[in-house]
Design a protein around this motif. Structure first.
Motif, PDB file in Angstrom:
ATOM      1  N   ALA A  56      -1.356   7.023  -1.535  1.00 40.70           N
ATOM      2  CA  ALA A  56      -0.036   7.244  -0.952  1.00 40.70           C
ATOM      3  C   ALA A  56       0.314   6.164   0.069  1.00 40.70           C
ATOM      4  O   ALA A  56       1.471   5.766   0.171  1.00 40.70           O
ATOM      5  CB  ALA A  56       0.025   8.623  -0.302  1.00 40.70           C
ATOM      6  N   VAL A  57      -0.669   5.682   0.814  1.00 37.06           N
ATOM      7  CA  VAL A  57      -0.405   4.601   1.765  1.00 37.06           C
ATOM      8  C   VAL A  57       0.012   3.341   1.017  1.00 37.06           C
ATOM      9  O   VAL A  57       0.942   2.641   1.420  1.00 37.06           O
ATOM     10  CB  VAL A  57      -1.643   4.333   2.662  1.00 37.06           C
ATOM     11  N   ALA A  58      -0.653   3.068  -0.102  1.00 42.55           N
ATOM     12  CA  ALA A  58      -0.315   1.879  -0.886  1.00 42.55           C
ATOM     13  C   ALA A  58       1.077   1.989  -1.516  1.00 42.55           C
ATOM     14  O   ALA A  58       1.829   1.023  -1.552  1.00 42.55           O
ATOM     15  CB  ALA A  58      -1.370   1.649  -1.969  1.00 42.55           C
ATOM     16  N   VAL A  59       1.427   3.182  -2.004  1.00 48.75           N
ATOM     17  CA  VAL A  59       2.711   3.358  -2.687  1.00 48.75           C
ATOM     18  C   VAL A  59       3.846   3.611  -1.697  1.00 48.75           C
ATOM     19  O   VAL A  59       4.930   3.049  -1.834  1.00 48.75           O
ATOM     20  CB  VAL A  59       2.617   4.524  -3.703  1.00 48.75           C
ATOM     21  N   GLY A  60       3.617   4.452  -0.708  1.00 47.88           N
ATOM     22  CA  GLY A  60       4.692   4.858   0.186  1.00 47.88           C
ATOM     23  C   GLY A  60       4.728   4.170   1.526  1.00 47.88           C
ATOM     24  O   GLY A  60       5.583   4.471   2.347  1.00 47.88           O
ATOM     25  N   GLY A  61       3.821   3.241   1.769  1.00 46.44           N
ATOM     26  CA  GLY A  61       3.775   2.582   3.069  1.00 46.44           C
ATOM     27  C   GLY A  61       5.006   1.753   3.375  1.00 46.44           C
ATOM     28  O   GLY A  61       5.560   1.833   4.477  1.00 46.44           O
ATOM     29  N   LEU A  62       5.449   0.971   2.420  1.00 49.47           N
ATOM     30  CA  LEU A  62       6.627   0.118   2.645  1.00 49.47           C
ATOM     31  C   LEU A  62       7.903   0.944   2.810  1.00 49.47           C
ATOM     32  O   LEU A  62       8.668   0.694   3.759  1.00 49.47           O
ATOM     33  CB  LEU A  62       6.759  -0.899   1.518  1.00 49.47           C
ATOM     34  N   PRO A  63       8.174   1.941   1.947  1.00 42.41           N
ATOM     35  CA  PRO A  63       9.355   2.781   2.214  1.00 42.41           C
ATOM     36  C   PRO A  63       9.270   3.529   3.544  1.00 42.41           C
ATOM     37  O   PRO A  63      10.280   3.716   4.220  1.00 42.41           O
ATOM     38  CB  PRO A  63       9.385   3.767   1.043  1.00 42.41           C
ATOM     39  N   TYR A  64       8.064   3.926   3.913  1.00 42.79           N
ATOM     40  CA  TYR A  64       7.872   4.602   5.202  1.00 42.79           C
ATOM     41  C   TYR A  64       8.272   3.677   6.351  1.00 42.79           C
ATOM     42  O   TYR A  64       8.953   4.098   7.287  1.00 42.79           O
ATOM     43  CB  TYR A  64       6.412   5.035   5.331  1.00 42.79           C
ATOM     44  N   GLY A  68      11.557   4.837   7.704  1.00 41.52           N
ATOM     45  CA  GLY A  68      11.068   5.609   8.831  1.00 41.52           C
ATOM     46  C   GLY A  68      11.298   4.969  10.186  1.00 41.52           C
ATOM     47  O   GLY A  68      11.509   5.677  11.176  1.00 41.52           O
ATOM     48  N   THR A  69      11.262   3.651  10.256  1.00 42.15           N
ATOM     49  CA  THR A  69      11.441   2.979  11.542  1.00 42.15           C
ATOM     50  C   THR A  69      12.796   3.291  12.169  1.00 42.15           C
ATOM     51  O   THR A  69      12.848   3.772  13.303  1.00 42.15           O
ATOM     52  CB  THR A  69      11.227   1.459  11.400  1.00 42.15           C
ATOM     53  N   PRO A  70      13.923   3.059  11.475  1.00 41.71           N
ATOM     54  CA  PRO A  70      15.198   3.387  12.138  1.00 41.71           C
ATOM     55  C   PRO A  70      15.397   4.876  12.372  1.00 41.71           C
ATOM     56  O   PRO A  70      15.965   5.280  13.387  1.00 41.71           O
ATOM     57  CB  PRO A  70      16.266   2.821  11.201  1.00 41.71           C
TER      58      PRO A  70
END
Length: 165
Positions: A56-64, A68-70
């Motif tokens: 999940a970190v590999a797949v969802g890390g970039l969208p997170y 997630g940042t803003p």
């Protein structure tokens, strides 16, 4: 006997109420480290579950990081930043994204994509919630005392309309 037990309940800690209109400073160093380390901490705690959190970190890390940042910056600017609030904010963001993706699939007639969207959405909702909770815990542990206090109100905040020069 029950009357004696009712009086001996452990006192509950009362959370500080949210001040309407309050704004909070964001500790940038604590925010960055909590944002980056929250998925890694969750993956390290639950890697024994068929390596799903690591994947999940590999797949969802970039969208997170991109979404997630803003969202977390806006959330922390107007709220104190409880772990439950960050988890709820992350879950709502994923649910809104899934509803938009499903609406787009229905409008464009790609009904065969709905299974993938729902599968990805359910998995993303679980991981986003745990990552949001971990982010809230880490951010509150690492943030400075200054960022816990509400900022003073804007000058002339009581005026309606544009601020005169």
């Amino acid at each position: 006997m029950t009357e004696k037990m009712e009086n001996k309940e452990a006192p509950r800690s009362v959370p500080e109420p949210h001040i309407p209109g309050a704004r909070y400073a964001i500790d940038p160093l604590a925010f960055f480290f909590a944002l980056v380390s929250a998925p890694v901490v969750v993956a390290l705690l639950f890697f024994w579950m068929l390596a799903i959190p690591v994947f999940a970190v590999a797949v969802g890390g970039l969208p997170y990081l991109i979404v997630g940042t803003p969202v977390l910056l806006i959330y922390l600017h107007y709220r104190k930043g409880s772990p439950q609030g960050a988890a709820g904010c992350a879950a709502i963001t994923v649910i809104v994204g899934c509803v938009l993706a499903l609406t787009s699939a229905v409008i464009h007639g790609d009904l065969h994509e709905m299974d993938g969207i729902l599968t990805f959405g359910i998995t993303a909702a679980v991981h986003a919630t745990t990552w949001g909770f971990a982010f809230g815990k880490l951010y509150n542990r690492w943030r400075s005392a200054v960022s816990c206090q509400p900022l003073p109100p804007y000058p002339n905040q009581h005026l309606k309309g544009p601020i005169p020069c």
